[in-house]
Design an enzyme around this catalytic site. Structure first.
Site, PDB file in Angstrom:
ATOM      1  N   ASP A   8       5.501 -51.124  -2.137  1.00 14.44           N
ATOM      2  CA  ASP A   8       4.563 -51.956  -1.379  1.00 14.44           C
ATOM      3  C   ASP A   8       4.987 -53.423  -1.554  1.00 14.44           C
ATOM      4  O   ASP A   8       6.041 -53.708  -2.156  1.00 14.44           O
ATOM      5  CB  ASP A   8       3.110 -51.689  -1.807  1.00 14.44           C
ATOM      6  N   CYS A  67       5.199 -49.931  -7.030  1.00 17.67           N
ATOM      7  CA  CYS A  67       4.100 -50.805  -6.598  1.00 17.67           C
ATOM      8  C   CYS A  67       3.730 -51.670  -7.795  1.00 17.67           C
ATOM      9  O   CYS A  67       4.499 -51.712  -8.769  1.00 17.67           O
ATOM     10  CB  CYS A  67       2.911 -50.004  -6.048  1.00 17.67           C
ATOM     11  N   THR A  69       1.474 -51.520 -10.286  1.00 18.49           N
ATOM     12  CA  THR A  69       1.429 -50.770 -11.544  1.00 18.49           C
ATOM     13  C   THR A  69       2.258 -49.487 -11.495  1.00 18.49           C
ATOM     14  O   THR A  69       2.519 -48.884 -12.531  1.00 18.49           O
ATOM     15  CB  THR A  69      -0.019 -50.343 -11.851  1.00 18.49           C
ATOM     16  N   HIS A 100      12.077 -31.809 -18.939  1.00 22.05           N
ATOM     17  CA  HIS A 100      11.019 -30.802 -19.029  1.00 22.05           C
ATOM     18  C   HIS A 100      10.267 -30.584 -17.722  1.00 22.05           C
ATOM     19  O   HIS A 100       9.770 -29.491 -17.480  1.00 22.05           O
ATOM     20  CB  HIS A 100      10.003 -31.203 -20.108  1.00 22.05           C
ATOM     21  N   HIS A 135      10.636 -24.234 -19.306  1.00 21.71           N
ATOM     22  CA  HIS A 135      10.044 -25.252 -18.430  1.00 21.71           C
ATOM     23  C   HIS A 135       9.976 -24.764 -16.990  1.00 21.71           C
ATOM     24  O   HIS A 135       9.078 -25.148 -16.243  1.00 21.71           O
ATOM     25  CB  HIS A 135      10.839 -26.556 -18.538  1.00 21.71           C
TER      26      HIS A 135
HETATM   27  C1  RB5 Z   1      -1.464 -54.135  -4.996  1.00 19.88           C
HETATM   28  O1  RB5 Z   1      -2.134 -55.312  -5.364  1.00 19.88           O
HETATM   29  C2  RB5 Z   1      -1.626 -53.089  -6.091  1.00 19.88           C
HETATM   30  O2  RB5 Z   1      -2.901 -52.556  -6.046  1.00 19.88           O
HETATM   31  C3  RB5 Z   1      -0.591 -51.989  -5.901  1.00 19.88           C
HETATM   32  O3  RB5 Z   1       0.673 -52.528  -5.888  1.00 19.88           O
HETATM   33  C4  RB5 Z   1      -0.528 -50.925  -6.982  1.00 19.88           C
HETATM   34  O4  RB5 Z   1      -0.520 -51.460  -8.241  1.00 19.88           O
HETATM   35  C5  RB5 Z   1      -1.463 -49.818  -6.856  1.00 19.88           C
HETATM   36  O5  RB5 Z   1      -1.458 -48.857  -7.629  1.00 19.88           O
END
Ligand code: RB5
Length: 366
Positions: A8, A67, A69, A100, A135
């Site tokens: 993203d 993204c 996180t 695994h 596995h």
């Molecule tokens: C975008 O601000 C953020 O929400 C996205 O990149 C991500 O971390 C979502 O899981």
């Protein structure tokens, strides 16, 4: 190795770094599924589903999703049967997710990791092999569940056995098992069951975008891409399934195969075979309501293959374990679709509990 990658807006700069790194390392087939800028917000599920689809449909060997996180990408990608997305913060987790879990998608958080750590994690993840063994058993439990919730959306190189436990199918199978069900009702229900099964089997038929003018506006719509199907009933009981399928797929071509069992050798012998001329270009569904010993089903599949058939599936209503083993033993590439998997065969080769002789019950010949 073909790698699909996407991010993203929050992880767009990291994507550029990882793509450049992969190119430098000699990975030539990199499919960048977007986004293309960090200055416009982009919803991570849109990208996760694109990359996930590439992996689930075997158009890419692996996927990488980034993204802020990494969490949103992981949640979205893991909704897709066939995607095993591992969200990794360190090299050890990345390595274990391959060894695994045979993860096929890696998700990383651009706001959590430094670019250097992200590169390290990616390298380890790409170069670590799955260990198989115990596995595989664990993963097959996940795959079994995926098949249960979506019988035809899981692609596999090996033939699979899919049992349709949809309530409507199960209800109708119970009625055709009943020895008191009339020939008329039996025939109608076999058609209905075949139609319901094919509705699910054809879930992955490719679509093309078209434009349609409604009374109100011009709109985007979808039409079947025109992938060619052939249905091939094995005479005579397979005929009972044809119309139910043609109601849904009226343009499918219909071949026919006739086999009898040689009384001395007990081997199936062909007495009739007429297939569409372009059989090698078609997805082929061989129809036989009862998969008992598997002898005639396997012979029918061999016949179709000998005449050029490449992508062959077997559609039956009731299968016995003996028949499933025989067909998968002889044709490991063939998918078997059935509405029920019964207990065993009796001494006369009838499926128990089964429903008797499907041909006799369809045509009232007993
Ligand atoms: C975008 O601000 C953020 O929400 C996205 O990149 C991500 O971390 C979502 O899981």
């Amino acid at each position: 190795m073909k790698i699909a990658i996407g991010s993203d807006h929050a992880a767009f700069p990291l994507k550029s770094i990882l793509v450049a790194h992969l190119r430098e390392k000699g990975f030539e087939e990199i499919l960048d599924m977007g986004t293309d800028t960090d200055s416009l917000p982009c919803d991570y599920p849109d990208i996760a589903l694109k990359v996930g689809e590439m992996v689930a449909q075997r158009k890419a060997d692996r996927g990488v999703l980034l993204c802020g996180t990494g969490v949103g990408m992981s949640i979205a990608a893991n909704k897709m049967p066939g995607v095993y997305a591992a969200h990794c913060h360190d090299v050890e987790t990345a390595s274990m997710s391959r060894r695994h879990n045979n993860s096929n998608v890696l998700t990383l958080g651009a706001r959590i990791l430094s670019p250097e750590t992200a590169v390290e994690i990616l390298d380890v993840w790409l170069s670590t092999e799955f260990e198989g063994d115990r596995h595989s058993r664990r993963l097959s439990k996940i795959a079994d569940y995926e098949q249960k919730i979506c019988p035809s959306c899981c692609l596999s190189d090996k033939g699979k056995t899919v049992i349709f436990d949809h309530p409507l199918v199960q209800h109708k199978v119970s009625i055709i098992r009943d020895k008191n069900t009339s020939v008329k009702e039996f025939r109608e229900l076999v058609q209905e069951i075949a139609g319901l099964m094919v509705y699910e089997i054809t879930r992955n038929l490719p679509l093309v975008k078209i434009q349609v003018e409604t009374p109100l506006a011009l709109t985007d719509a979808y039409a079947l891409e025109g992938k060619k199907l052939a249905i091939v009933p094995v005479l005579r009981a397979g005929l009972g399934m044809v119309d139910g399928i043609l109601q849904l797929v009226p343009n499918a071509k219909v071949g026919h195969i006739g086999l009898y069992r040689d009384p001395e050798t007990l081997m199936p012998v062909e007495y009739y075979c007429k297939l569409p001329g372009d059989i090698s270009e078609r997805d082929i569904l061989i129809l036989d309501p009862m998969l008992a010993t598997g002898g005639s089903a396997s012979a029918a599949i061999s016949l179709v293959k000998a005449r050029g058939g490449k992508k062959v599936s077997l559609v039956c209503i009731i299968a016995a374990p003996e028949g499933v083993s025989k067909v998968h033993g002889d044709h490991p590439d063939v998918d078997i679709f059935a509405a029920a998997l019964d207990s065993h065969l009796n001494d006369h080769g009838y499926i128990v509990p089964g429903l008797g002789d499907a041909g006799d019950r369809l045509f009232g010949t007993k």
